[in-house]
Scaffold this active site. Structure first.
Site, PDB file in Angstrom:
ATOM      1  N   CYS A 273      13.469 -30.621  20.599  1.00 32.05           N
ATOM      2  CA  CYS A 273      13.655 -31.038  21.993  1.00 32.05           C
ATOM      3  C   CYS A 273      14.311 -29.880  22.724  1.00 32.05           C
ATOM      4  O   CYS A 273      15.361 -29.380  22.282  1.00 32.05           O
ATOM      5  CB  CYS A 273      14.543 -32.283  22.048  1.00 32.05           C
ATOM      6  SG  CYS A 273      15.086 -32.777  23.699  1.00 32.05           S
TER       7      CYS A 273
ATOM      8  N   GLU B  22       1.265 -37.494  28.094  1.00 29.50           N
ATOM      9  CA  GLU B  22       1.565 -38.799  27.519  1.00 29.50           C
ATOM     10  C   GLU B  22       0.496 -39.839  27.855  1.00 29.50           C
ATOM     11  O   GLU B  22       0.300 -40.795  27.107  1.00 29.50           O
ATOM     12  CB  GLU B  22       2.946 -39.260  27.964  1.00 29.50           C
ATOM     13  CG  GLU B  22       4.057 -38.389  27.407  1.00 29.50           C
ATOM     14  CD  GLU B  22       5.439 -39.011  27.526  1.00 29.50           C
ATOM     15  OE1 GLU B  22       5.540 -40.133  28.074  1.00 29.50           O
ATOM     16  OE2 GLU B  22       6.402 -38.370  27.076  1.00 29.50           O
TER      17      GLU B  22
ATOM     18  N   CYS C  37       8.149 -26.490  26.551  1.00 28.97           N
ATOM     19  CA  CYS C  37       8.297 -27.944  26.405  1.00 28.97           C
ATOM     20  C   CYS C  37       7.369 -28.352  25.280  1.00 28.97           C
ATOM     21  O   CYS C  37       6.230 -27.861  25.193  1.00 28.97           O
ATOM     22  CB  CYS C  37       7.929 -28.663  27.703  1.00 28.97           C
ATOM     23  SG  CYS C  37       7.848 -30.471  27.533  1.00 28.97           S
TER      24      CYS C  37
ATOM     25  N   HIS D 193       5.658 -30.885  24.788  1.00 31.83           N
ATOM     26  CA  HIS D 193       4.412 -31.532  25.205  1.00 31.83           C
ATOM     27  C   HIS D 193       3.309 -30.505  25.517  1.00 31.83           C
ATOM     28  O   HIS D 193       2.116 -30.802  25.367  1.00 31.83           O
ATOM     29  CB  HIS D 193       4.616 -32.368  26.473  1.00 31.83           C
ATOM     30  CG  HIS D 193       5.344 -33.656  26.273  1.00 31.83           C
ATOM     31  ND1 HIS D 193       6.672 -33.718  25.939  1.00 31.83           N
ATOM     32  CD2 HIS D 193       4.917 -34.946  26.374  1.00 31.83           C
ATOM     33  CE1 HIS D 193       7.040 -34.986  25.860  1.00 31.83           C
ATOM     34  NE2 HIS D 193       5.995 -35.747  26.114  1.00 31.83           N
TER      35      HIS D 193
ATOM     36  N   ASP E  73      13.736 -35.719  18.459  1.00 32.06           N
ATOM     37  CA  ASP E  73      13.446 -35.426  19.855  1.00 32.06           C
ATOM     38  C   ASP E  73      13.910 -36.631  20.656  1.00 32.06           C
ATOM     39  O   ASP E  73      14.123 -37.716  20.109  1.00 32.06           O
ATOM     40  CB  ASP E  73      11.939 -35.184  20.038  1.00 32.06           C
ATOM     41  CG  ASP E  73      11.568 -34.829  21.476  1.00 32.06           C
ATOM     42  OD1 ASP E  73      12.405 -34.230  22.177  1.00 32.06           O
ATOM     43  OD2 ASP E  73      10.454 -35.159  21.899  1.00 32.06           O
ATOM     44  N   SER E  74      14.029 -36.448  21.966  1.00 35.40           N
ATOM     45  CA  SER E  74      14.387 -37.590  22.802  1.00 35.40           C
ATOM     46  C   SER E  74      13.250 -38.595  22.869  1.00 35.40           C
ATOM     47  O   SER E  74      13.459 -39.755  23.238  1.00 35.40           O
ATOM     48  CB  SER E  74      14.751 -37.116  24.215  1.00 35.40           C
ATOM     49  OG  SER E  74      13.660 -36.421  24.786  1.00 35.40           O
TER      50      SER E  74
END
Length: 275
Positions: free
Chosen positions: A82, A161, A193, A195, A19-20
């Site tokens: 990602c 995050e 996404c 996240h 992933d980035s």
């Protein structure tokens, strides 16, 4: 494409995931639950995050560089955890590398198609992923009768995050951000996404029980499990698996957040690597 198989027995080579940054850890967590006996190499390209602000050409180049690094570590399959890299870099990977590659977009779309009763599917994602049209295009390819409503949710990533998963402010932001989907009569919503699964309880609360949430992470784990079962001799679940976390920058910060993403599991050293 052929993988690094060992005839007649399990393939001991690791599974590569990248992933980035840290979002792909939700995919890793799903894989650990689905395929606990496998060895995993996770690489977060934290020195160049976010990919979403880069051009398609640059993202494709980064994607190939990360894949080359993991191929040198003899991975037997590659998971592109990602959304941006899946949208902009996956085609080049599929044409270039000799092992199975799984992105996050197509598995999520297939799961949404299977879940939807009305054909009205919502997609929430970052601005770059929504702008790419990757989900809408893939859903249309699967079934042209589907109606897709896409909505960017740019504030969700920083909330996750920072660990604000059940904060009062997060509740307000999630409700306000998702307001445009109310009244759209969707019965399925793709969390586009990596996240977003950490906000799943709040998203479900806002959207209501009649809207089925599709977690692309779980869909990816199920697709890779099927690939391993048919082509690559998966490791038995009874075998103890392994995990090596790698980043291209800020290893300590990554380790801190990884603990939260992976449910507090014990983590070894996070290696900093140079691509």
């Amino acid at each position: 494409m052929e993988g690094n198989t060992i005839s007649g027995r399990e393939d001991p080579h690791p599974i590569g995931i990248f992933d980035s940054g840290i979002g792909g850890l939700t995919v890793l967590r799903a894989l650990l639950g689905q395929l606990p006996g496998e060895q995993y190499l996770y690489l977060g390209d934290t020195a160049r995050v976010p990919y979403g602000s880069k051009s398609a050409r640059t993202v494709a180049r980064y994607t190939l560089q990360v894949a080359d690094y993991l191929l040198a570590r003899e991975v037997k399959a590659l998971v592109v955890a990602c959304n941006t890299a899946s949208a902009m870099g996956l085609p080049a990977l599929v044409e270039t590398i000799p092992i199975p590659v799984v992105g996050v977009i197509e598995p999520g779309c297939k799961a949404a198609l299977a879940a939807s009763q009305t054909g009205r599917i919502g997609v929430i994602a970052t601005r770059s992923t929504v702008a790419s049209g990757a989900y809408a295009s893939t859903l249309s390819q699967l079934d042209k009768r589907l109606r897709t409503i896409s909505l960017p949710c740019p504030l969700f990533v920083p909330l996750v995050e920072e660990g604000w998963l059940d904060h009062a402010a997060t509740r307000l932001i999630v409700a306000d951000t998702l307001a445009p989907l109310q009244g759209q009569k969707i019965d399925t919503l793709i969390l586009g996404c990596t996240h977003y699964p950490l906000l799943k309880p709040l998203i479900q609360e806002v959207m209501g029980d009649k809207v089925h949430l599709v977690d692309s992470a779980q869909a990816v784990a199920e697709e890779l499990s099927a690939i391993l079962g048919s082509r690559l001799f998966p490791a038995p679940a009874r075998r103890k698996g392994g995990l090596q976390l790698m980043v291209t920058d800020t290893a300590e910060r990554f380790r801190e957040v990884a603990q939260r993403f992976l449910g507090g599991m014990a983590l070894g050293e996070v290696l900093t690597v140079d691509l």
